[in-house]
Write a protein that holds these residues in place. Structure first.
Motif, PDB file in Angstrom:
ATOM      1  N   VAL A  35      69.716  45.570 -65.125  1.00  0.00           N
ATOM      2  CA  VAL A  35      70.978  45.256 -64.135  1.00  0.00           C
ATOM      3  C   VAL A  35      71.765  44.821 -64.389  1.00  0.00           C
ATOM      4  CG1 VAL A  35      71.332  44.625 -62.498  1.00  0.00           C
ATOM      5  CG2 VAL A  35      69.024  46.139 -62.435  1.00  0.00           C
ATOM      6  N   GLN A  36      73.328  44.837 -64.507  1.00  0.00           N
ATOM      7  CA  GLN A  36      74.435  44.549 -64.767  1.00  0.00           C
ATOM      8  C   GLN A  36      74.730  43.923 -63.292  1.00  0.00           C
ATOM      9  OE1 GLN A  36      76.658  46.741 -67.110  1.00  0.00           O
ATOM     10  NE2 GLN A  36      75.831  45.442 -68.839  1.00  0.00           N
ATOM     11  N   ALA A  37      75.290  42.098 -62.786  1.00  0.00           N
ATOM     12  CA  ALA A  37      75.389  41.888 -62.190  1.00  0.00           C
ATOM     13  C   ALA A  37      76.718  40.731 -62.263  1.00  0.00           C
ATOM     14  CB  ALA A  37      74.094  41.406 -61.116  1.00  0.00           C
ATOM     15  N   ILE A  38      77.735  41.282 -61.198  1.00  0.00           N
ATOM     16  CA  ILE A  38      78.282  39.747 -61.062  1.00  0.00           C
ATOM     17  C   ILE A  38      79.168  39.587 -59.546  1.00  0.00           C
ATOM     18  CG2 ILE A  38      80.615  41.715 -60.805  1.00  0.00           C
ATOM     19  CD1 ILE A  38      82.260  40.067 -62.616  1.00  0.00           C
ATOM     20  N   VAL A  39      78.983  37.758 -59.211  1.00  0.00           N
ATOM     21  CA  VAL A  39      79.487  38.189 -58.328  1.00  0.00           C
ATOM     22  C   VAL A  39      80.273  36.348 -58.410  1.00  0.00           C
ATOM     23  CG1 VAL A  39      76.636  37.639 -57.682  1.00  0.00           C
ATOM     24  CG2 VAL A  39      78.705  35.166 -58.343  1.00  0.00           C
ATOM     25  N   THR A  40      81.019  37.039 -57.057  1.00  0.00           N
ATOM     26  CA  THR A  40      82.648  35.250 -56.903  1.00  0.00           C
ATOM     27  C   THR A  40      81.979  35.140 -55.392  1.00  0.00           C
ATOM     28  OG1 THR A  40      83.360  37.733 -57.020  1.00  0.00           O
ATOM     29  CG2 THR A  40      84.703  35.736 -56.147  1.00  0.00           C
ATOM     30  N   ILE A  41      82.279  33.348 -55.886  1.00  0.00           N
ATOM     31  CA  ILE A  41      81.770  32.743 -55.483  1.00  0.00           C
ATOM     32  C   ILE A  41      83.420  31.407 -54.498  1.00  0.00           C
ATOM     33  CG2 ILE A  41      79.525  32.685 -55.230  1.00  0.00           C
ATOM     34  CD1 ILE A  41      80.254  30.152 -56.594  1.00  0.00           C
ATOM     35  N   THR A  42      83.435  31.213 -53.982  1.00  0.00           N
ATOM     36  CA  THR A  42      84.487  30.018 -53.090  1.00  0.00           C
ATOM     37  C   THR A  42      83.669  28.460 -52.889  1.00  0.00           C
ATOM     38  OG1 THR A  42      84.387  31.577 -51.312  1.00  0.00           O
ATOM     39  CG2 THR A  42      85.406  31.919 -52.923  1.00  0.00           C
ATOM     40  N   THR A  43      84.736  27.287 -52.902  1.00  0.00           N
ATOM     41  CA  THR A  43      84.218  26.308 -52.400  1.00  0.00           C
ATOM     42  C   THR A  43      84.241  27.016 -50.882  1.00  0.00           C
ATOM     43  OG1 THR A  43      86.760  26.085 -52.912  1.00  0.00           O
ATOM     44  CG2 THR A  43      84.702  24.649 -53.996  1.00  0.00           C
ATOM     45  N   LEU A  44      83.180  25.910 -50.089  1.00  0.00           N
ATOM     46  CA  LEU A  44      83.176  25.970 -48.364  1.00  0.00           C
ATOM     47  C   LEU A  44      85.327  25.655 -47.453  1.00  0.00           C
ATOM     48  CD1 LEU A  44      80.107  25.375 -47.469  1.00  0.00           C
ATOM     49  CD2 LEU A  44      80.856  27.254 -47.877  1.00  0.00           C
TER      50      LEU A  44
ATOM     51  N   ALA B  51      75.712  22.868 -53.340  1.00  0.00           N
ATOM     52  CA  ALA B  51      77.124  22.995 -54.571  1.00  0.00           C
ATOM     53  C   ALA B  51      78.385  22.875 -53.780  1.00  0.00           C
ATOM     54  CB  ALA B  51      76.331  23.221 -55.575  1.00  0.00           C
ATOM     55  N   GLY B  52      78.012  23.277 -52.701  1.00  0.00           N
ATOM     56  CA  GLY B  52      79.782  23.114 -52.258  1.00  0.00           C
ATOM     57  C   GLY B  52      79.885  24.747 -51.925  1.00  0.00           C
ATOM     58  N   PHE B  53      79.882  26.360 -52.399  1.00  0.00           N
ATOM     59  CA  PHE B  53      79.776  27.215 -52.588  1.00  0.00           C
ATOM     60  C   PHE B  53      79.261  28.105 -51.550  1.00  0.00           C
ATOM     61  CE2 PHE B  53      79.927  25.102 -56.482  1.00  0.00           C
ATOM     62  CZ  PHE B  53      80.841  25.510 -56.797  1.00  0.00           C
ATOM     63  N   GLU B  54      80.168  29.212 -50.809  1.00  0.00           N
ATOM     64  CA  GLU B  54      79.500  30.143 -50.588  1.00  0.00           C
ATOM     65  C   GLU B  54      79.671  31.435 -51.272  1.00  0.00           C
ATOM     66  OE1 GLU B  54      77.637  32.043 -47.846  1.00  0.00           O
ATOM     67  OE2 GLU B  54      78.071  30.646 -47.401  1.00  0.00           O
ATOM     68  N   ILE B  55      79.544  32.602 -50.499  1.00  0.00           N
ATOM     69  CA  ILE B  55      79.462  33.921 -51.327  1.00  0.00           C
ATOM     70  C   ILE B  55      80.233  34.728 -51.069  1.00  0.00           C
ATOM     71  CG2 ILE B  55      78.053  36.117 -51.569  1.00  0.00           C
ATOM     72  CD1 ILE B  55      75.542  33.764 -52.146  1.00  0.00           C
ATOM     73  N   ASN B  56      81.275  35.484 -52.127  1.00  0.00           N
ATOM     74  CA  ASN B  56      82.530  35.892 -50.940  1.00  0.00           C
ATOM     75  C   ASN B  56      81.759  37.726 -51.649  1.00  0.00           C
ATOM     76  OD1 ASN B  56      83.960  34.325 -51.377  1.00  0.00           O
ATOM     77  ND2 ASN B  56      85.782  35.254 -51.220  1.00  0.00           N
ATOM     78  N   ASN B  57      81.081  37.993 -52.904  1.00  0.00           N
ATOM     79  CA  ASN B  57      81.026  39.197 -52.980  1.00  0.00           C
ATOM     80  C   ASN B  57      80.013  39.275 -53.984  1.00  0.00           C
ATOM     81  OD1 ASN B  57      81.884  41.851 -52.658  1.00  0.00           O
ATOM     82  ND2 ASN B  57      81.962  41.525 -54.961  1.00  0.00           N
ATOM     83  N   VAL B  58      79.165  39.940 -54.181  1.00  0.00           N
ATOM     84  CA  VAL B  58      78.254  40.871 -54.447  1.00  0.00           C
ATOM     85  C   VAL B  58      78.480  42.227 -55.532  1.00  0.00           C
ATOM     86  CG1 VAL B  58      75.424  40.591 -55.384  1.00  0.00           C
ATOM     87  CG2 VAL B  58      76.715  38.978 -53.683  1.00  0.00           C
ATOM     88  N   ASP B  59      78.275  42.278 -56.852  1.00  0.00           N
ATOM     89  CA  ASP B  59      78.709  43.772 -57.292  1.00  0.00           C
ATOM     90  C   ASP B  59      77.097  43.729 -58.084  1.00  0.00           C
ATOM     91  OD1 ASP B  59      79.299  46.599 -57.757  1.00  0.00           O
ATOM     92  OD2 ASP B  59      80.595  45.748 -58.393  1.00  0.00           O
ATOM     93  N   ALA B  60      76.222  44.954 -57.829  1.00  0.00           N
ATOM     94  CA  ALA B  60      75.567  45.655 -59.121  1.00  0.00           C
ATOM     95  C   ALA B  60      75.254  46.581 -59.910  1.00  0.00           C
ATOM     96  CB  ALA B  60      74.525  44.730 -58.076  1.00  0.00           C
ATOM     97  N   THR B  61      75.022  46.670 -60.917  1.00  0.00           N
ATOM     98  CA  THR B  61      74.740  48.542 -61.171  1.00  0.00           C
ATOM     99  C   THR B  61      73.257  48.034 -61.900  1.00  0.00           C
ATOM    100  OG1 THR B  61      77.284  48.690 -62.014  1.00  0.00           O
ATOM    101  CG2 THR B  61      75.299  50.260 -62.494  1.00  0.00           C
ATOM    102  N   VAL B  62      72.253  49.210 -61.318  1.00  0.00           N
ATOM    103  CA  VAL B  62      70.967  49.664 -62.240  1.00  0.00           C
ATOM    104  C   VAL B  62      70.972  50.423 -63.145  1.00  0.00           C
ATOM    105  CG1 VAL B  62      69.120  49.892 -61.078  1.00  0.00           C
ATOM    106  CG2 VAL B  62      69.716  49.217 -59.646  1.00  0.00           C
ATOM    107  N   ILE B  63      70.907  49.869 -64.190  1.00  0.00           N
ATOM    108  CA  ILE B  63      70.655  51.140 -64.841  1.00  0.00           C
ATOM    109  C   ILE B  63      68.845  51.500 -65.522  1.00  0.00           C
ATOM    110  CG2 ILE B  63      71.310  51.932 -67.762  1.00  0.00           C
ATOM    111  CD1 ILE B  63      72.985  48.972 -66.923  1.00  0.00           C
TER     112      ILE B  63
END
Length: 158
Positions: free
Chosen positions: A149-158, A88-100
């Motif tokens: 688990v809670q997760a948040i990601v940041t992606i950007t266009t290529l 879809a034209g995106f790249e992963i910048n960051n992944v942050d997750a918390t396991v509860i």
């Protein structure tokens, strides 16, 4: 363009089940009840990735009513989601997750989880953060009946 996605997943815990978190088999009296391997960490990240790219959610692509996903390692879901967002034209910048999770403690496993996730997403380990917390014995998780688990990601266009 920068986009952000949030993911959340929760599973029951039961005796006789395996506990797989971030692709790591954790020794525990109770394991995750799920259709696949029950890896809520990966499931939350998949939802965050798909959501960030406006591609839907994990249930659309891997419904729990479909027997072909029964006992399937969740890394397959993650690798598929990564492929979809890249197409879809995106790249992963960051992944942050918390396991509860109340028990067992996960500190000794966090680096392996981080490595497994980075490997499956084909990104650098510095782009992945996995943390663990408890609920101090409060509620369903504190009573060791489930985990989330809670997760948040940041992606950007290529």
């Amino acid at each position: 363009m920068i986009r952000t996605g949030i993911g959340y997943d929760a599973h029951q815990l039961a005796e006789g089940e395996k506990l797989v978190i971030g692709g790591v088999n954790i020794q525990s009296k109770k394991g995750s009840v799920g259709h696949s391997d029950g890896d809520a960490l990966i499931h939350a990240i998949v939802d965050a990735l798909l959501g960030a790219a406006s591609l839907g959610d994990i249930g659309q692509f891997f419904p729990s009513v479909d027997q072909k996903w029964k006992d399937k390692p969740s890394r397959h879901f993650l690798e598929d989601a990564v492929k979809r967002i890249r197409e879809a034209g995106f790249e992963i910048n960051n992944v942050d997750a918390t396991v509860i999770l109340q028990k067992p403690k996960l500190a000794d496993h966090l680096e392996q989880m981080k490595y497994n996730l980075a490997y499956s997403m084909q990104i650098d380990e510095t782009q992945v953060s996995v943390k663990a917390t408890t609920t101090d014995y409060l509620g369903y998780i504190g009573e060791e009946k489930g985990w989330a688990v809670q997760a948040i990601v940041t992606i950007t266009t290529l």
